[in-house]
Design a protein around this motif. Structure first.
Motif, mmCIF file in Angstrom:
data_model
loop_
_atom_site.group_PDB
_atom_site.id
_atom_site.type_symbol
_atom_site.label_atom_id
_atom_site.label_comp_id
_atom_site.label_asym_id
_atom_site.label_seq_id
_atom_site.Cartn_x
_atom_site.Cartn_y
_atom_site.Cartn_z
ATOM 1 N N ALA A 119 18.111 20.245 -5.724
ATOM 2 C CA ALA A 119 19.511 19.839 -5.840
ATOM 3 C C ALA A 119 20.287 20.204 -4.580
ATOM 4 O O ALA A 119 21.097 19.416 -4.079
ATOM 5 N N PHE A 179 21.723 11.377 -9.052
ATOM 6 C CA PHE A 179 21.573 12.727 -9.618
ATOM 7 C C PHE A 179 22.916 13.359 -9.969
ATOM 8 O O PHE A 179 23.210 13.621 -11.134
ATOM 9 N N VAL A 196 13.372 11.895 -16.338
ATOM 10 C CA VAL A 196 13.891 10.721 -15.630
ATOM 11 C C VAL A 196 14.283 9.660 -16.656
ATOM 12 O O VAL A 196 13.489 9.314 -17.550
ATOM 13 N N ILE A 230 12.077 8.563 -6.379
ATOM 14 C CA ILE A 230 12.270 9.344 -7.602
ATOM 15 C C ILE A 230 10.982 9.347 -8.437
ATOM 16 O O ILE A 230 10.563 10.389 -8.953
ATOM 17 N N ARG A 280 23.491 11.831 -13.394
ATOM 18 C CA ARG A 280 22.522 12.730 -14.031
ATOM 19 C C ARG A 280 21.357 11.953 -14.618
ATOM 20 O O ARG A 280 20.917 12.180 -15.755
ATOM 21 N N PHE A 314 18.306 12.088 -13.778
ATOM 22 C CA PHE A 314 17.103 12.902 -13.843
ATOM 23 C C PHE A 314 17.507 14.365 -13.670
ATOM 24 O O PHE A 314 18.661 14.665 -13.346
ATOM 25 N N LYS A 315 16.572 15.251 -13.897
ATOM 26 C CA LYS A 315 16.818 16.678 -13.709
ATOM 27 C C LYS A 315 15.895 17.195 -12.617
ATOM 28 O O LYS A 315 14.824 16.624 -12.359
ATOM 29 N N THR A 316 16.319 18.273 -11.993
ATOM 30 C CA THR A 316 15.507 18.857 -10.929
ATOM 31 C C THR A 316 15.849 20.326 -10.760
ATOM 32 O O THR A 316 16.757 20.851 -11.426
ATOM 33 N N SER A 349 8.696 12.554 -9.412
ATOM 34 C CA SER A 349 8.376 12.912 -10.802
ATOM 35 C C SER A 349 6.882 13.157 -10.976
ATOM 36 O O SER A 349 6.473 13.986 -11.804
ATOM 37 N N VAL A 355 10.992 16.335 -9.937
ATOM 38 C CA VAL A 355 12.054 15.931 -10.861
ATOM 39 C C VAL A 355 11.423 15.662 -12.223
ATOM 40 O O VAL A 355 10.214 15.426 -12.334
ATOM 41 N N TYR A 356 12.248 15.699 -13.259
ATOM 42 C CA TYR A 356 11.742 15.482 -14.611
ATOM 43 C C TYR A 356 12.868 14.909 -15.480
ATOM 44 O O TYR A 356 14.023 14.796 -15.035
#
Length: 315
Positions: free
Chosen positions: A95, A82, A302, A290, A86, A88-90, A294, A299-300
């Protein structure tokens, strides 16, 4: 990105830095790193000695395993996939939790860890790589010295203050800066929590001490050496199914112990991929977590390589 042939190992030792080299770690940092390396080892020795008596049971085994899993995922999912790549986003709460979990592994503040790892990828296995094992000559002696340097020796020569250029993006995030600055607190909590649980379960001071020993020091020792083995073992021994510009290797032992990080050639071929075990039989515990996160919206975005990209880089 065009794939390059792997670099050959450097056959001449790197010139030692002088005492006034600005990139050389100060004495205080060397002392801190020495304590961080040696104290968990002493804890392991104490645990082994006490193991022959009454110092180990299901309580301490569970503490050891649970704390290992939490903090190992903090490094592999949080610090590495992460914050560094980076992949994936969260949300900010997730975080923050990942930063705390990674900090409890006692491998340094998140910003420092990310900077070192990003420099490693930029200069993987060349003379500017912070922890390449291919920089101490050839032959058995060169391999041995390179292994020691990549595993732990590099921490006593690198000055992280000169690595800030690698974290400009993260420095803009107030939350990440704050979580990184609170590293000593999170590291301490990672040692105190298993001691408290051990004490409360047994209602004894001995239980608290053993909780600290097994869920704290021994667990830190194991997480450290599995993490460091990715730097050392996985750049020397293993397979190279994908093209990369370095000597990164897939090592199945550390693919399992390292929660998927041991599929290191896969990672260097596709550094922004959230999934390191790219073939069905390459067990990647971090990817499973992960993927599950998702599915429940934690998380998104990915990132994983397409089948076409896999074929393009396959050796």
């Amino acid at each position: 990105m065009t794939a390059h042939a792997p670099r050959t190992a450097v056959t001449q030792p790197i010139n030692p830095v002088s005492a006034d080299d600005p990139d050389r770690a100060p004495i205080a940092m060397k002392v801190a790193n020495f304590i961080g390396v040696v104290v968990p080892f002493l804890g392991l020795i104490a645990a082994i000695i006490l193991l022959w008596g009454i110092a180990f049971n299901w309580t301490y085994l569970i503490l050891l395993v649970v704390m290992y899993v939490i903090t190992a995922f903090g490094i592999t999912i949080g610090y590495h996939r992460f914050f560094t790549h980076r992949s994936f986003k969260t949300s900010k709460p997730v975080a923050a939790l990942l930063a705390i979990m990674g900090s409890m592994a006692v491998e340094g503040p998140v910003l420092e860890w990310v900077a070192v790892h990003r420099k490693h990828h930029q200069h993987s296995d060349d003379e500017h790589d912070p922890h390449s094992p291919h920089s101490h000559g050839s032959g058995i002696k060169g391999v041995f010295l390179g292994f020691i340097h990549a595993h732990v020796g590099w921490m006593f020569s690198l000055k992280p203050q000169h690595l800030k250029k690698y974290t400009h993006d993260l420095q803009k995030d107030k939350l990440i800066r704050r979580m990184s600055s609170l590293f000593p607190l999170w590291a301490a909590i990672g040692l105190i929590v298993p001691a408290l649980i051990g004490g409360l379960v047994t209602m004894t001071w001995t239980g608290a001490l053993l909780g600290f020993l097994w869920g704290g020091l021994v667990r830190v020792f194991l997480v450290h050496h599995v993490t460091w083995s990715i730097n050392s073992v996985c750049h020397i021994w293993g397979t190279r199914p994908f093209k990369s510009h370095d000597h990164s290797r897939n090592n199945p032992i550390f693919g399992v112990l390292g929660m998927g990080e041991g599929w290191h050639n896969n990672h260097h071929a596709f550094p922004t991929s959230a999934r390191h075990g790219l073939r069905w039989w390459e067990f990647d515990a971090s990817w499973i977590v992960i993927w599950a996160m998702s599915k429940v919206g934690l998380v998104y975005d990915v990132r994983v390589p397409t089948g076409e990209r896999l074929e393009q880089k396959r050796r």
